[in-house]
Design an enzyme around this catalytic site. Structure first.
Site, short mmCIF file in Angstrom:
data_model
loop_
_atom_site.label_atom_id
_atom_site.label_comp_id
_atom_site.label_asym_id
_atom_site.label_seq_id
_atom_site.Cartn_x
_atom_site.Cartn_y
_atom_site.Cartn_z
N ALA A 39 -0.65 0.29 -6.09
CA ALA A 39 -1.95 -0.19 -6.36
C ALA A 39 -2.61 -0.64 -4.93
CB ALA A 39 -1.39 -1.65 -7.01
N GLN A 93 -1.60 8.01 -13.32
CA GLN A 93 -0.69 7.06 -13.79
C GLN A 93 -0.99 6.15 -14.81
OE1 GLN A 93 1.75 3.69 -12.02
NE2 GLN A 93 3.43 5.28 -12.17
N CYS A 124 6.69 -0.86 -12.62
CA CYS A 124 6.11 -2.03 -12.11
C CYS A 124 6.68 -3.50 -12.16
CB CYS A 124 4.75 -2.09 -12.33
SG CYS A 124 3.71 -3.55 -11.53
N HIS A 194 13.30 4.63 -9.59
CA HIS A 194 13.38 3.94 -8.46
C HIS A 194 14.87 3.36 -8.61
CE1 HIS A 194 11.47 0.91 -5.57
NE2 HIS A 194 12.66 0.97 -5.26
N ASN A 226 13.53 7.75 -6.01
CA ASN A 226 12.69 6.97 -5.30
C ASN A 226 13.29 5.93 -5.03
OD1 ASN A 226 10.22 4.57 -6.24
ND2 ASN A 226 9.96 6.02 -4.56
N GLY A 227 12.90 5.43 -3.57
CA GLY A 227 13.64 4.15 -3.08
C GLY A 227 14.28 4.56 -1.59
N ARG A 251 6.33 3.37 -0.03
CA ARG A 251 6.29 2.31 1.14
C ARG A 251 6.51 3.25 2.38
NH1 ARG A 251 9.99 -1.95 0.89
NH2 ARG A 251 11.29 -0.44 -0.44
#
Length: 393
Positions: A39, A93, A124, A194, A226-227, A251
């Site tokens: 976001a 998405q 999320c 994730h 993911n992660g 990130r």
């Protein structure tokens, strides 16, 4: 400059030529690298930067688009789904909690040719999403998850539908294996996991073992991990340790869009690019702000939107708190450029700047609708009113 780690440092990692491509519907993604929707971050300008550094390789997904806002043609939402002419495939998405609204949004995307690939958000963890039963809260309601996936896939036509999720709500309410099986049964093309629960947010360490378990559980379709991917080394290691079919980078690329160039080099087994010094970083910062202004249609608003990126780009560099403050309140390209020119631009890439960045908070109480956890099969408390009316997280 400090030389980047070379793929030769990881001899057990197979070069890209020996790996099967990540297949998302009609698209073969080489290398198997996806930009995670974030976001306020993964708008068209940031996607452009990441894609340029990757040489156009990989898959780059939009910010989260709310299905209700899309169907109602919310002005902000229509801005967020604008893609650069060079983007292919165009990936959107979607977030939604009402199957009918999700189906309408997907049909709108198909009928109006708004995108080439649809990803569904079930990961999320932020309170304004989970308190309505959306995001990482939703897979707990198995029938609701199935209904949403069914409506999305049945309305998507030839467009591939994928989904992104977390392990579950917390350690007592793990959902990812059930959700993965439902996804396969409803025709989802690929799943990204994730390796954290919603309660963890972005704290602690991602559970890569969960990614491996999901891959074993749903061998019929690609699984992406993911992660905690902060470097190309991490991406290769995740694929080697979990057997996943691709990686989703979030990130780790904040203030580092060139990470996608590193990833391409690592997967292809070529010499990795050198780490950028502050001179190169400052040039990317200016271009990022300029692209934002062009996309928004207002230079000042573009620079203001860019402010959130300043700390990420400058992580580890000797800049000083006062200069960081001045950069973070700049309001024009001329001002931003003048401030950057005052820095010691000959600084090399700082040691330790490749590590974790962005949010790291964890062990949060997950905000859920009243009685949400009483029965995973009771969806009577969910209605179209739970849909968010704005996009972007």
């Amino acid at each position: 400059m400090t030389a980047a780690l070379s793929p030769s440092a990881f001899p057990s990692a197979a070069p890209l030529a020996t790996l099967s491509p990540l297949v998302i519907g009609p698209y073969a993604v080489r290398p198997p690298v996806v930009l995670a929707p974030m976001a306020g971050i993964t708008n068209a300008p940031f996607r452009t930067l990441c894609r340029e550094f990757s040489g156009g390789k990989g898959l780059f997904v939009s910010e989260m688009i709310t299905t209700r806002a899309l169907v109602e043609r919310n002005e902000k939402t229509m801005q967020l789904i604008r893609f650069d002419a060079s983007e292919t495939p165009r990936s959107i998405q979607l977030y939604g909690v009402d199957p009918v609204t999700v189906g309408k949004a997907v049909r709108m995307i198909v009928d109006e040719g708004l995108a080439d690939h649809i990803d569904l958000n079930f990961g999320c963890p932020v309170p304004k999403v989970t308190r309505k039963g959306g995001g990482s809260a939703l897979p707990y309601k198995r029938p609701l998850l199935r209904a949403i996936l069914h409506e999305a896939v049945s309305n998507a036509g030839d467009l591939p539908v994928t989904m992104k999720m977390r392990k579950g709500i917390d350690d007592d309410h793990i959902t990812y294996l059930d959700a993965g099986r439902i996804a396969v049964e409803e025709g989802v093309t690929a799943i990204a996991l994730h390796g954290r629960t919603a309660a963890q947010h972005y704290g602690g360490t991602a559970d890569w073992d969960a990614i491996a378990r999901l891959k074993e559980h749903v061998p019929e379709i690609p699984v992406l991990g993911n992660g905690d991917i902060w470097s190309a080394d991490d991406a290769l290691r995740m694929m080697r340790e979990t057997g996943c079919d691709g990686v989703v980078v979030g990130r780790g690329c904040l203030g580092r869009p060139w990470l996608f160039g590193d990833l391409v080099a690592a997967f292809e087994g070529t010499g990795a690019p050198a780490r950028p010094g502050l001179r190169e970083v400052s040039a990317v910062m200016l271009r990022h702000a300029e692209l934002l202004g062009e996309w928004i249609g207002d230079e000042a608003r573009g620079v203001i939107d860019f402010r959130k990126h300043v700390a990420w780009y400058l992580k580890g560099f000797a800049v000083g708190s006062e200069m960081r403050r001045r950069l973070a309140i700049s309001s024009s390209l001329a001002e931003l450029g003048a401030l950057l020119s005052e820095l010691d631009l000959d600084q090399p890439w700082p040691d330790g700047a490749d590590g974790p960045r962005g949010r790291t908070s964890g062990n949060n109480r997950v905000v859920l609708p009243d009685g949400w956890l009483k029965d995973p099969y009771d969806c009577s408390g969910v209605s179209a009113d739970a849909e968010l009316d704005t996009s972007g997280g």
